[in-house]
Motif scaffolding. Structure first.
Motif, mmCIF file in Angstrom:
data_model
loop_
_atom_site.group_PDB
_atom_site.id
_atom_site.type_symbol
_atom_site.label_atom_id
_atom_site.label_comp_id
_atom_site.label_asym_id
_atom_site.label_seq_id
_atom_site.Cartn_x
_atom_site.Cartn_y
_atom_site.Cartn_z
ATOM 1 N N ALA A 1 0.824 -1.207 0.000
ATOM 2 C CA ALA A 1 0.000 0.000 0.000
ATOM 3 C C ALA A 1 0.859 1.258 0.000
ATOM 4 C CB ALA A 1 -0.914 -0.004 1.220
ATOM 5 N N SER A 2 0.273 2.371 -0.454
ATOM 6 C CA SER A 2 1.015 3.635 -0.506
ATOM 7 C C SER A 2 0.040 4.802 -0.555
ATOM 8 C CB SER A 2 1.908 3.667 -1.749
ATOM 9 O OG SER A 2 1.123 3.642 -2.935
ATOM 10 N N THR A 3 0.573 6.008 -0.376
ATOM 11 C CA THR A 3 -0.220 7.210 -0.598
ATOM 12 C C THR A 3 -0.284 7.461 -2.103
ATOM 13 O OG1 THR A 3 1.683 8.695 -0.588
ATOM 14 C CG2 THR A 3 0.668 8.183 1.559
ATOM 15 N N PRO A 4 -1.231 8.300 -2.565
ATOM 16 C CA PRO A 4 -1.268 8.621 -3.997
ATOM 17 C C PRO A 4 0.062 9.187 -4.494
ATOM 18 C CG PRO A 4 -3.310 9.290 -2.961
ATOM 19 C CD PRO A 4 -2.400 8.855 -1.852
ATOM 20 N N ALA A 5 0.678 10.077 -3.713
ATOM 21 C CA ALA A 5 1.948 10.682 -4.139
ATOM 22 C C ALA A 5 3.049 9.639 -4.233
ATOM 23 C CB ALA A 5 2.350 11.789 -3.167
ATOM 24 N N GLN A 6 3.098 8.735 -3.275
ATOM 25 C CA GLN A 6 4.113 7.678 -3.291
ATOM 26 C C GLN A 6 3.936 6.773 -4.503
ATOM 27 O OE1 GLN A 6 3.301 5.989 0.549
ATOM 28 N NE2 GLN A 6 4.966 7.094 1.574
ATOM 29 N N PHE A 7 2.682 6.435 -4.825
ATOM 30 C CA PHE A 7 2.444 5.565 -5.980
ATOM 31 C C PHE A 7 2.822 6.268 -7.276
ATOM 32 C CE2 PHE A 7 -0.800 3.202 -8.778
ATOM 33 C CZ PHE A 7 0.128 2.219 -9.093
ATOM 34 N N GLY A 8 2.533 7.569 -7.361
ATOM 35 C CA GLY A 8 2.926 8.329 -8.550
ATOM 36 C C GLY A 8 4.430 8.325 -8.744
ATOM 37 N N SER A 9 5.174 8.533 -7.668
ATOM 38 C CA SER A 9 6.640 8.524 -7.736
ATOM 39 C C SER A 9 7.155 7.135 -8.095
ATOM 40 C CB SER A 9 7.240 8.964 -6.401
ATOM 41 O OG SER A 9 6.878 10.299 -6.103
ATOM 42 N N PHE A 10 6.507 6.107 -7.542
ATOM 43 C CA PHE A 10 6.909 4.724 -7.825
ATOM 44 C C PHE A 10 6.719 4.411 -9.312
ATOM 45 C CE2 PHE A 10 5.756 0.197 -8.223
ATOM 46 C CZ PHE A 10 6.917 -0.381 -7.735
ATOM 47 N N MET A 11 5.582 4.809 -9.889
ATOM 48 C CA MET A 11 5.344 4.568 -11.315
ATOM 49 C C MET A 11 6.398 5.257 -12.172
ATOM 50 S SD MET A 11 1.288 4.380 -12.223
ATOM 51 C CE MET A 11 0.753 5.902 -11.481
ATOM 52 N N GLN A 12 6.724 6.495 -11.828
ATOM 53 C CA GLN A 12 7.766 7.218 -12.559
ATOM 54 C C GLN A 12 9.079 6.453 -12.535
ATOM 55 O OE1 GLN A 12 7.576 11.175 -10.610
ATOM 56 N NE2 GLN A 12 7.347 12.008 -12.659
#
Length: 324
Positions: free
Chosen positions: A295-306
């Motif tokens: 699980a992650s925050t929206p911001a963390q998931f966005g950074s992870f996808m990048q």
């Protein structure tokens, strides 16, 4: 006239801002759809269905799974992009949809970072290097030795051109040395069948799909392609432990909404999914299938996808893999 237009725009903007808290309080106002880019019965479908009921309990509205397979995720993504950006339609995909296919396909119809708003990552499963149960190779060292000594080298299966199994196999080739011939299949199932039957020498595939076959003595695991051992296969060493660093990858899954979805809805969805993922029933279901909560925050998931796009893009280009 100019001042009147400016005041009108400011007034409308203030109304929109004031409406957001009200929208958040009344959200969702109808069932929420989780659109999955695979047929029913697959891993991504199983993840979505495991979460749907518990999410519905959190949100107070039913959460339904909508399967729209095809086009490497493009059919499902196109449908989600056609829906209102109001949080009632989510796109639940895997590594390929969010990090690999945009580079793999010559003409891909969406940008995961620009066309969608991240909600959260969901679960992950490391890949494991498996050989047939009756293979003469009992270790990675023996496998590499065979790849170097056999004139024709070894054949390795993958889930398809540009799949994680393919890209990880190419990474392994570069790190371990030896001759390896890639044999692409249409998915894990037929590839694993041929590994079990001895038609190909080895394969990198997720713990989710290999663990039952390993338990049934149909496959032999040699190493985990991750930075730590798998809870489902604790006796299997990582490749890094065996001296082959940098060959680590897993399949991961995440949820996004259409770009422009208001922040209060994104936060509400994130909260509902994270609570659903902590439910004992859901945790047991994930554990039984070799899935690790991620699980992650929206911001963390966005950074992870990048980071994942940046990681896989050069490997895809170097492999020469592409799909029209």
């Amino acid at each position: 006239m100019h001042n009147r237009r400016t005041l009108t725009r400011l007034f409308l903007a203030s109304l929109a801002c004031a409406a957001l808290p009200v929208q958040a309080q009344t959200f969702p106002s109808r069932p929420v759809a989780m659109v999955v880019p695979f047929p029913a019965g697959g891993i991504t479908d199983a993840v979505a269905r495991a979460l749907a009921q518990k999410m519905g309990e959190q949100l107070g509205k039913p959460v339904v799974v909508d399967n729209r397979p095809g086009g490497g995720g493009q059919i499902a993504a196109a449908y989600v992009r056609q829906q209102p950006a109001d949080g009632h339609t989510l796109y639940v995909g895997a590594t390929e949809m969010f990090a690999i296919n945009p580079t793999l396909f010559r003409n891909f119809s969406y940008d995961p970072l620009k066309d969608f708003t991240p909600i959260t990552s969901l679960i992950a499963s490391p890949l494991v290097l498996v050989v047939p149960a009756n293979s003469p190779m009992h270790s990675v060292a023996e496998l590499v030795q065979q790849a170097k000594s056999r004139r024709a080298g070894l054949n390795y299966a993958s889930q398809g051109i540009g799949s994680i199994g393919h890209l990880l196999g190419e990474t392994f080739r570069g790190k371990a040395g030896g001759t390896y011939n890639h044999v692409a299949y249409k998915g894990s199932t037929p590839a694993l069948q041929d590994v079990m039957g001895g038609q190909v020498d080895f394969m990198f595939d997720p713990v989710i799909t290999t663990a039952p076959l390993i338990a049934g003595k149909k496959l032999r695991p040699l190493a985990i392609a991750a930075d730590r051992r798998s809870p489902q296969l604790p006796e299997v060493p990582t490749l890094a432990e065996l001296g082959i660093a940098g060959v680590d990858a897993g399949v991961w899954f995440g949820a996004v909404a259409r770009a422009g979805t208001p922040a209060p809805m994104v936060e509400r969805l994130n909260e509902a999914i994270l609570k659903a993922m902590k439910d004992p029933e859901v945790l047991k279901r994930f554990a039984d299938q070799g899935m690790q909560p991620f699980a992650s925050t929206p911001a963390q998931f966005g950074s992870f996808m990048q980071a994942e796009i940046a990681r896989w893009a050069p490997l895809i280009k170097a492999s020469g893999a592409s799909i029209d």
